[in-house]
Design an enzyme around this catalytic site. Structure first.
Site, PDB file in Angstrom:
ATOM      1  N   LEU A 115      79.555  71.905  36.190  1.00  0.00           N
ATOM      2  CA  LEU A 115      78.766  70.333  35.731  1.00  0.00           C
ATOM      3  C   LEU A 115      79.605  69.111  35.359  1.00  0.00           C
ATOM      4  O   LEU A 115      79.494  68.110  34.862  1.00  0.00           O
ATOM      5  CB  LEU A 115      77.818  69.859  34.153  1.00  0.00           C
ATOM      6  N   ARG A 165      86.590  45.256  50.102  1.00  0.00           N
ATOM      7  CA  ARG A 165      86.798  46.645  49.329  1.00  0.00           C
ATOM      8  C   ARG A 165      87.973  47.449  49.997  1.00  0.00           C
ATOM      9  O   ARG A 165      87.558  48.167  50.983  1.00  0.00           O
ATOM     10  CB  ARG A 165      85.856  48.274  48.941  1.00  0.00           C
ATOM     11  N   LEU A 223      76.151  51.216  46.566  1.00  0.00           N
ATOM     12  CA  LEU A 223      75.121  50.291  47.384  1.00  0.00           C
ATOM     13  C   LEU A 223      74.003  50.261  46.496  1.00  0.00           C
ATOM     14  O   LEU A 223      73.564  49.212  45.782  1.00  0.00           O
ATOM     15  CB  LEU A 223      74.885  49.798  48.295  1.00  0.00           C
ATOM     16  N   GLY A 249      77.694  66.619  37.970  1.00  0.00           N
ATOM     17  CA  GLY A 249      75.826  67.222  37.772  1.00  0.00           C
ATOM     18  C   GLY A 249      75.397  66.935  36.696  1.00  0.00           C
ATOM     19  O   GLY A 249      75.784  66.470  35.752  1.00  0.00           O
ATOM     20  N   TYR A 308      90.073  61.435  51.081  1.00  0.00           N
ATOM     21  CA  TYR A 308      88.160  61.767  50.741  1.00  0.00           C
ATOM     22  C   TYR A 308      88.152  62.383  52.475  1.00  0.00           C
ATOM     23  O   TYR A 308      87.784  63.727  52.641  1.00  0.00           O
ATOM     24  CB  TYR A 308      87.387  60.877  50.434  1.00  0.00           C
ATOM     25  N   PHE A 314      80.980  42.841  49.032  1.00  0.00           N
ATOM     26  CA  PHE A 314      81.790  43.483  49.421  1.00  0.00           C
ATOM     27  C   PHE A 314      82.530  43.154  50.833  1.00  0.00           C
ATOM     28  O   PHE A 314      82.075  43.789  52.007  1.00  0.00           O
ATOM     29  CB  PHE A 314      82.859  44.623  49.064  1.00  0.00           C
ATOM     30  N   GLY A 346      89.770  50.180  52.201  1.00  0.00           N
ATOM     31  CA  GLY A 346      88.933  51.932  53.536  1.00  0.00           C
ATOM     32  C   GLY A 346      87.591  51.824  53.409  1.00  0.00           C
ATOM     33  O   GLY A 346      87.617  52.247  54.030  1.00  0.00           O
ATOM     34  N   ARG A 383      76.164  50.334  57.423  1.00  0.00           N
ATOM     35  CA  ARG A 383      75.835  51.190  57.732  1.00  0.00           C
ATOM     36  C   ARG A 383      74.677  52.197  57.467  1.00  0.00           C
ATOM     37  O   ARG A 383      73.845  51.321  57.723  1.00  0.00           O
ATOM     38  CB  ARG A 383      76.363  51.803  55.732  1.00  0.00           C
TER      39      ARG A 383
END
Ligand code: UDP
Length: 330
Positions: free
Chosen positions: A33, A282, A190, A36, A141, A208, A284, A221
């Site tokens: 949590l 932005r 977004l 979550g 990531y 961005f 990355g 994307r």
């Protein structure tokens, strides 16, 4: 099957829990949590409030619920934050995941469906992206998820683990009845930010970058509905019955959408303007990421139910209208 959904109180996990139940699986949820929402776990589903690195809680859960397969959604998923806090990301996304895998091994549970990401590819060498592209992540990531993919390969080879790693593109939308949906704090994605701007709940959206080498200068994307994404997980369960199986699938619709196209879609769906302004790129963010989804379609028979961006945005819009404060809404 008896399934433990780790991170099942999160955005994608909670949608997967519902779909697994509808498909007749017996589900338990384990979630710390940290992000979550317990309110997203359906009534009657056993809920274990624990971290995936809590070995005794995880092993107990695997035994108590006679778990045959784990679906693992538990991760920190914010690319920008991973650049700022690489150690925290490594601890959660790699070390704690390894602990989960060790607990599974100790209890003889050797089937796992793992949430990976298209960020493992880095700047892709071709578009649309197939699973055989080389993986050179450009942020922590993506590196974390690639590390776990490699560990899963090792476990499949040496311990008979069977796994599927789904490399997600951009999960979006909400379940059709708007009972659950996207609720991140802070929100960085977004579509929710564009909807909140349209509803006057947030300041104008910052776009961005407007000088990318794309048709309209904004990033491309591949937005895929969270329920479509979840269904792919169920479709692979049966393939994990043979020990040592390794599956990698890109999960996207294959349709690139620019930031400007997302804004236009939110405007069509809401009937309101999305106040926005252009801002620097932005860090990355690759210019374009979209999937070639032939493999998941051909091997798992996966088909999207939400083919158009508007149909995805519409479900997100309904959720945000119904729950102005997300799960905290009374
Ligand atoms: N984006 C944007 N403004 C925002 C948030 C996102 O222009 O406030 C852009 C971002 O640069 C990317 C796309 O929208 O090109 C999707 O970003 P998001 O954070 O939703 O998902 P990501 O692709 O980072 O997983």
């Amino acid at each position: 099957m008896n399934v433990l959904v780790v991170g099942g109180a999160g955005y994608i996990g909670s949608h997967c829990v519902r779909q697994a139940m509808s498909a007749g699986h017996v589900v338990a949820v384990l979630d710390n949590l940290s992000y979550g929402h317990q309110a997203s776990v359906p009534r009657g589903v056993p809920f274990i409030h624990a971290d995936m690195a809590d070995t005794s809680a995880v092993r107990q859960a695997l035994r108590d619920h006679q778990i045959e397969l784990v679906v693992d959604f538990a991760a920190l998923t914010n690319v920008g934050e991973s650049v700022q806090q690489p150690e925290r990301y490594h601890d959660n996304n790699v070390i704690r995941t390894q602990s989960l895998l060790a607990s599974m091994l100790a209890e003889g549970v050797k089937k796992i469906v793992f949430s990976s990401t298209c960020a493992t590819y880095g700047i892709p060498e071709k578009m649309p992206m197939t699973e055989d592209l080389s993986q050179h992540p450009i942020n922590p990531y993506g590196q974390n998820k690639l590390e776990v993919e490699r560990q899963l390969i090792a476990l499949a080879t040496t311990q008979g683990f069977s796994f599927a790693a789904f490399r997600y593109f951009n999960a979006a939308g909400a379940v059709a009845d708007a009972s659950i949906g996207e609720d991140h704090t802070p929100e960085t994605h977004l579509i929710p930010l564009a909807i909140a701007a349209a509803l006057g709940r947030r300041p104008p959206l910052k776009v961005f970058g407007s000088d990318y080498p794309t048709p309209d200068g904004t990033c491309l994307r591949d937005y895929v509905h969270v329920d479509d994404l979840s269904r792919a997980h169920l479709a692979v369960f049966d393939r994990l019955n043979v020990p040592g199986r390794q599956h990698f699938y890109n999960l996207g619709t294959g349709t690139p959408q620019s930031v400007k196209e997302v804004i236009a879609s939110v405007e069509r769906v809401s009937g309101k303007k999305v106040p926005h302004e252009f801002a620097p790129r932005r860090e990355g963010d690759p210019p374009a990421l979209y999937a070639n989804a032939d493999k998941v379609k051909n091997e798992l028979g996966w088909r999207v139910q939400y083919a158009s961006l508007d149909s995805i945005v519409e479900t997100a819009y309904r959720w945000h209208l119904a729950r102005p404060q997300g799960f905290a809404t009374a």
